[in-house]
Design a protein around this motif. Sequence first.
Motif, PDB file in Angstrom:
ATOM      1  N   MET A   5      48.589  -3.048 -31.648  1.00 44.78           N
ATOM      2  CA  MET A   5      47.933  -2.382 -30.465  1.00 44.78           C
ATOM      3  C   MET A   5      47.249  -3.449 -29.480  1.00 44.78           C
ATOM      4  O   MET A   5      46.170  -4.132 -30.012  1.00 44.78           O
ATOM      5  N   GLN A   6      47.508  -3.313 -28.452  1.00 46.50           N
ATOM      6  CA  GLN A   6      46.926  -4.160 -27.319  1.00 46.50           C
ATOM      7  C   GLN A   6      45.679  -3.708 -26.695  1.00 46.50           C
ATOM      8  O   GLN A   6      45.505  -2.494 -26.032  1.00 46.50           O
ATOM      9  N   LEU A   7      44.478  -4.441 -26.608  1.00 46.47           N
ATOM     10  CA  LEU A   7      43.081  -4.159 -26.301  1.00 46.47           C
ATOM     11  C   LEU A   7      43.110  -4.842 -24.747  1.00 46.47           C
ATOM     12  O   LEU A   7      43.627  -5.651 -24.639  1.00 46.47           O
ATOM     13  N   ARG A   8      42.511  -3.993 -23.925  1.00 48.15           N
ATOM     14  CA  ARG A   8      42.096  -4.510 -22.526  1.00 48.15           C
ATOM     15  C   ARG A   8      40.919  -4.448 -22.314  1.00 48.15           C
ATOM     16  O   ARG A   8      40.116  -3.351 -22.491  1.00 48.15           O
ATOM     17  N   LEU A   9      40.467  -5.717 -21.666  1.00 41.24           N
ATOM     18  CA  LEU A   9      39.173  -5.686 -21.271  1.00 41.24           C
ATOM     19  C   LEU A   9      38.755  -5.565 -19.750  1.00 41.24           C
ATOM     20  O   LEU A   9      39.689  -6.328 -18.729  1.00 41.24           O
ATOM     21  N   GLU A  44      29.042 -10.416 -23.943  1.00 41.31           N
ATOM     22  CA  GLU A  44      29.353  -9.787 -25.008  1.00 41.31           C
ATOM     23  C   GLU A  44      30.711  -9.297 -25.575  1.00 41.31           C
ATOM     24  O   GLU A  44      31.258  -9.635 -26.741  1.00 41.31           O
ATOM     25  N   LEU A  45      31.375  -8.568 -24.779  1.00 37.39           N
ATOM     26  CA  LEU A  45      32.603  -8.050 -24.987  1.00 37.39           C
ATOM     27  C   LEU A  45      33.482  -9.151 -25.121  1.00 37.39           C
ATOM     28  O   LEU A  45      34.811  -9.157 -26.066  1.00 37.39           O
ATOM     29  N   GLN A  46      33.670 -10.157 -24.489  1.00 36.22           N
ATOM     30  CA  GLN A  46      34.272 -11.364 -24.537  1.00 36.22           C
ATOM     31  C   GLN A  46      34.532 -12.136 -25.929  1.00 36.22           C
ATOM     32  O   GLN A  46      35.529 -12.462 -26.326  1.00 36.22           O
ATOM     33  N   GLN A  47      33.154 -12.015 -26.423  1.00 34.35           N
ATOM     34  CA  GLN A  47      33.079 -12.796 -27.576  1.00 34.35           C
ATOM     35  C   GLN A  47      33.262 -11.909 -28.713  1.00 34.35           C
ATOM     36  O   GLN A  47      33.881 -12.357 -29.861  1.00 34.35           O
ATOM     37  N   MET A  48      33.211 -10.608 -28.573  1.00 33.82           N
ATOM     38  CA  MET A  48      33.451  -9.592 -29.729  1.00 33.82           C
ATOM     39  C   MET A  48      34.960  -9.242 -29.959  1.00 33.82           C
ATOM     40  O   MET A  48      35.539  -9.142 -30.916  1.00 33.82           O
ATOM     41  N   TYR A  49      35.519  -9.502 -28.769  1.00 33.15           N
ATOM     42  CA  TYR A  49      37.142  -8.929 -28.687  1.00 33.15           C
ATOM     43  C   TYR A  49      37.998 -10.184 -27.943  1.00 33.15           C
ATOM     44  O   TYR A  49      38.350  -9.735 -26.798  1.00 33.15           O
ATOM     45  N   PRO A  50      37.617 -11.185 -28.410  1.00 32.96           N
ATOM     46  CA  PRO A  50      38.805 -12.169 -27.918  1.00 32.96           C
ATOM     47  C   PRO A  50      40.289 -11.912 -27.861  1.00 32.96           C
ATOM     48  O   PRO A  50      40.789 -12.695 -26.859  1.00 32.96           O
ATOM     49  N   GLN A  51      40.693 -11.002 -28.519  1.00 37.94           N
ATOM     50  CA  GLN A  51      42.195 -10.692 -28.406  1.00 37.94           C
ATOM     51  C   GLN A  51      42.338  -9.740 -27.130  1.00 37.94           C
ATOM     52  O   GLN A  51      43.661  -9.614 -26.843  1.00 37.94           O
ATOM     53  N   ALA A  52      41.178  -9.083 -26.572  1.00 39.30           N
ATOM     54  CA  ALA A  52      41.521  -8.191 -25.573  1.00 39.30           C
ATOM     55  C   ALA A  52      42.083  -9.043 -24.312  1.00 39.30           C
ATOM     56  O   ALA A  52      41.520 -10.109 -23.850  1.00 39.30           O
TER      57      ALA A  52
END
Length: 377
Positions: free
Chosen positions: A1-5, A39-47
């Motif tokens: 599943m690909q996450l998007r930021l 915050e979200l870049q650190q929490m979801y580096p795979q996004a």
Amino acid sequence: MQLRLFTCEVLYSGMGIPRSPGAIVLSDELVVATGSPEELQQMYPQAVFAGHHKVIGPQVANAHTHLDLSTMPFMEKPYTAWIQEVIRFSRSGQRNLDAALQGLSEIAPKLGDIVTEESVMEFLLQQEGLQGVAYWEVIGLNPEHADKIFQDTTARLRKWRKMERPNGMKVGLSPHTPHTVSGKLMKLLAQFAQAEGFPMQIHVAEHPAELEFHTTGTGPLAESIEGFSGLKTREILGHDNGPTVVEHLDLLGVLQARPTLIHVVNVTESDIQRIAAAGCPVITCPRSNHALECGTFQWPVFARYGVEIGIGTDSKASGQTLNVLDEIRFAQELYGEEVPLRSLVRAAVKGNYRILGLQVPFLRRGEPVQNVHFWEF
């Protein structure tokens, strides 16, 4: 599943205060997280970074429209002259269902509309996918006609209430203005709306001529109304001149029904305090106020007193479009740093949804991605 930021200038989750700047992480189906970009870049580096937007939030609502004026040409002229154009347009027969349908095709499906034709009311109540309130407009400045108009109005509203659909449009009431609805009729309508739970909108203190009408009984509006009706202002109001428009409504007990007050441009700080104390929400239409030379809504003062503020487009004839994002863009230019973008966003979502009796869709973990809207303006 690909996450998007996604990142944005303002993020509004539908709760609390909008975040600026903001970010949101989405899967294909759900909201995964909201927060600051860092915050979200650190929490979801795979996004995967998927873009930057002006605003990310729930779908906007439009709390005040006149759909049946959608084929009337846009005009910039003083309010009193513009009203004469509206009267001519109405008498031409063009203020009808076809005009409302054109407007409806250009608007988000969450709205408050002022309705002047039975066919428009019945159409709106029958439509799936629409949510909000259709307010039946009432005009009657001669107090001798108040009882008959009141009886006709209540019969209509009770009939239409039976036509309401689950999760559809609701029926409301709009006594047009305190200078076109006699004090006697205004009081009767407000008492009825409060007793039977009909939401209510009233145009209040839109133009300086309205304040002059109430306080001194003079000016272009007073002269125009006296010219065609033969009635003095005090006969219409039901008391001597002197009180402001808001004070007049308070004297009648109308504010106790907590109507939504539209425009409220030409008011005093004492008026705003009365509105706040009564718990009445207000709606501002910045482009219409500008086009009709009404003045500027005192947004910071209303906010300081804790008044719920919504934002509407009025009509295409006075605001050019029915797009609330156009209204926000204009309001940004008008107010600058005095009213931050996050306040405008909250008004277009939470303020408008509350005024229309709707539940705000949330942007929080586990909510469907369909709740997420990217606003560009």
